[in-house]
Enzyme design. Sequence first.
Site, mmCIF file in Angstrom:
data_model
loop_
_atom_site.group_PDB
_atom_site.id
_atom_site.type_symbol
_atom_site.label_atom_id
_atom_site.label_comp_id
_atom_site.label_asym_id
_atom_site.label_seq_id
_atom_site.Cartn_x
_atom_site.Cartn_y
_atom_site.Cartn_z
ATOM 1 N N GLU A 115 42.132 30.921 43.710
ATOM 2 C CA GLU A 115 43.524 30.486 43.602
ATOM 3 C C GLU A 115 43.644 28.968 43.481
ATOM 4 O OE1 GLU A 115 46.278 33.855 45.377
ATOM 5 O OE2 GLU A 115 45.467 32.594 46.941
ATOM 6 N N CYS A 129 46.396 21.643 43.976
ATOM 7 C CA CYS A 129 45.518 22.003 45.090
ATOM 8 C C CYS A 129 44.424 22.914 44.535
ATOM 9 C CB CYS A 129 46.390 22.717 46.113
ATOM 10 S SG CYS A 129 45.526 23.286 47.543
ATOM 11 N N CYS A 136 35.342 31.524 52.383
ATOM 12 C CA CYS A 136 34.868 30.391 53.188
ATOM 13 C C CYS A 136 33.935 30.929 54.265
ATOM 14 C CB CYS A 136 36.069 29.684 53.832
ATOM 15 S SG CYS A 136 35.645 28.123 54.627
ATOM 16 N N CYS A 140 38.199 29.336 60.671
ATOM 17 C CA CYS A 140 39.285 28.704 61.425
ATOM 18 C C CYS A 140 40.321 29.801 61.698
ATOM 19 C CB CYS A 140 39.871 27.555 60.623
ATOM 20 S SG CYS A 140 38.613 26.326 60.207
ATOM 21 N N CYS A 143 43.686 30.257 59.594
ATOM 22 C CA CYS A 143 43.605 30.145 58.124
ATOM 23 C C CYS A 143 43.297 31.493 57.484
ATOM 24 C CB CYS A 143 42.523 29.129 57.767
ATOM 25 S SG CYS A 143 42.187 29.046 55.992
ATOM 26 N N CYS A 365 49.666 25.990 52.205
ATOM 27 C CA CYS A 365 48.377 25.660 52.811
ATOM 28 C C CYS A 365 47.847 26.784 53.677
ATOM 29 C CB CYS A 365 48.593 24.487 53.755
ATOM 30 S SG CYS A 365 47.935 22.998 53.142
HETATM 31 N N1 SAH Z 1 38.341 23.778 54.090
HETATM 32 C C1 SAH Z 1 39.006 22.556 53.984
HETATM 33 C C2 SAH Z 1 40.032 22.518 52.878
HETATM 34 C C3 SAH Z 1 40.895 23.738 52.694
HETATM 35 S S1 SAH Z 1 42.089 24.060 53.931
HETATM 36 C C4 SAH Z 1 39.625 22.182 55.298
HETATM 37 O O1 SAH Z 1 39.663 23.008 56.194
HETATM 38 O O2 SAH Z 1 40.046 21.041 55.434
HETATM 39 C C5 SAH Z 1 43.403 22.923 53.585
HETATM 40 C C6 SAH Z 1 44.290 22.600 54.772
HETATM 41 O O3 SAH Z 1 45.141 23.711 55.120
HETATM 42 C C7 SAH Z 1 43.502 22.298 56.028
HETATM 43 O O4 SAH Z 1 44.008 21.193 56.707
HETATM 44 C C8 SAH Z 1 43.703 23.544 56.830
HETATM 45 O O5 SAH Z 1 43.438 23.321 58.168
HETATM 46 C C9 SAH Z 1 45.142 23.875 56.526
HETATM 47 N N2 SAH Z 1 45.534 25.241 56.865
HETATM 48 C C10 SAH Z 1 44.754 26.336 56.881
HETATM 49 N N3 SAH Z 1 45.465 27.423 57.232
HETATM 50 C C11 SAH Z 1 46.742 27.010 57.430
HETATM 51 C C12 SAH Z 1 47.948 27.685 57.763
HETATM 52 N N4 SAH Z 1 47.985 28.986 57.921
HETATM 53 N N5 SAH Z 1 49.072 26.943 57.879
HETATM 54 C C13 SAH Z 1 49.056 25.614 57.646
HETATM 55 N N6 SAH Z 1 47.950 24.931 57.294
HETATM 56 C C14 SAH Z 1 46.795 25.617 57.191
HETATM 57 FE FE1 SF4 Z 2 37.654 27.348 55.613
HETATM 58 FE FE2 SF4 Z 2 40.256 27.695 56.066
HETATM 59 FE FE3 SF4 Z 2 38.739 26.510 57.911
HETATM 60 FE FE4 SF4 Z 2 39.319 25.204 55.625
HETATM 61 S S1 SF4 Z 2 40.777 25.826 57.206
HETATM 62 S S2 SF4 Z 2 37.309 25.385 56.631
HETATM 63 S S3 SF4 Z 2 39.325 26.947 54.173
HETATM 64 S S4 SF4 Z 2 38.537 28.633 57.211
#
Ligand code: SAH
Ligand code: SF4
Length: 402
Positions: A115, A129, A136, A140, A143, A365
């Site tokens: 995406e 983006c 991944c 987290c 996410c 995000c």
């Molecule tokens: N893996 C990288 C980049 C992709 S995530 C990273 O973690 O930085 C991009 C951003 O979206 C990150 O700051 C992540 O923490 C945030 N993010 C992930 N899930 C989210 C959610 N459900 N709501 C808001 N931000 C989120």
């Molecule tokens: Fe992976 Fe989502 Fe964590 Fe970014 S925020 S490192 S995409 S699991």
Amino acid sequence: MNAPLKTLDLSFSNRPEMSGPVPLAGLTRAQLRDVLIAHDLVDEKKAKMRAEQLWRWIYHYGVTDFDEMTNVSKALRETLKAKFTLARPEITERQVSVDGTRKYLIKLESGIEVETVFIPGVGRSGALCVSSQVGCTLNCTFCHTGTQPLVRNLTAAEIVTQVMIARDDLGEWPTSNEDREITNIVFMGMGEPLYTLDTVSDAIDVISDHEGIAIGRRRITVSTSGVVPKIPELGERTKAMLAISLHATNDALRNELVPLNKKYPIAELMDAIRAYPDLSNAKRVTFEYVMLKGVNDSLAEARALVKLLRGIPSKINLIPFNPWPGSPYECSDWDQIEAFADVVNKAGYASPIRTPRGRDIFAACGQLKSESQKIRASERRRLEREAEEKQDASPEDQTSQA
Ligand code: SAH
Ligand code: SF4
């Protein structure tokens, strides 16, 4: 008639099982040169000049048809058509939000999709983006991508073609310095870009090249969940802007939210950030902080955040949590986000709340997740065998292999 098939044997591709005309869109300058030499189109002496010529057509004009290359002879255009393609990967789904956000689901190969999201600007700037991986490896807890296993890393070309596809859709060719909609690139889509730094670095070289797509390195931001050993290297190799997904100010909580913290705790992360080259007030680190109700949104945490960042040229981005089906958190109340932002503002960080965009199309995000499944190695080998058998059985293909 179909273009002749030729097995792709380029060392830069990590998709060696692909066959068919070689895609040129997304290749680096060096790869473009190599591919021309590898196909006996030019000798080494002429390769550079010819690659420059193609480069401009591909990345400045964004052409998708070799016949548009008016300064290339007809004979050579025919040869190029036979061996290569300028086609982009297919968009399997395109959604446009009421706020103008656009989400593209892009098919890279059978069953593997990624995406990309375009977020229009409030003023003149708009950000694309991009994803660096399908899925991944990190989990987290807030996410959606983190719930999908890693299917595979993208190639540099697959990262670059995300930008090209969005430009195709927005009608942004040829490259112009005025009236651009995509002014910035953020590596905040699916995946952890610092786990695939070689390809991210090659992709940034292509995207930022002044004779092509020309989005400057200062307008490209790479977000990481904290892969400490790669942070200074990212700056040295790409000169891009750094964003850190922080989300907590103490190790106990960050271990829970961003499990990678157990490997690289906050103190080590901060040291790596301080070592990022060329930090200054003009080149600040962005700290992303997702607002989770009752989890990390107290005012004591806001103060701890300010204290933690002291001495680092920083921007803070408070991201209202974007829920997804089955997500274990709620977004903080708006009053609480504002009170948190107030503490941060008073410490000298301006406008830190990120407006949620594209929520109606599930493009915000951390909401990106594709249905792509990891293909087992045995299944992949079976598909490869089948493709080879098909190729052997086709007389047309046999002549092209001669
Ligand atoms: N893996 C990288 C980049 C992709 S995530 C990273 O973690 O930085 C991009 C951003 O979206 C990150 O700051 C992540 O923490 C945030 N993010 C992930 N899930 C989210 C959610 N459900 N709501 C808001 N931000 C989120
Ligand atoms: Fe992976 Fe989502 Fe964590 Fe970014 S925020 S490192 S995409 S699991």
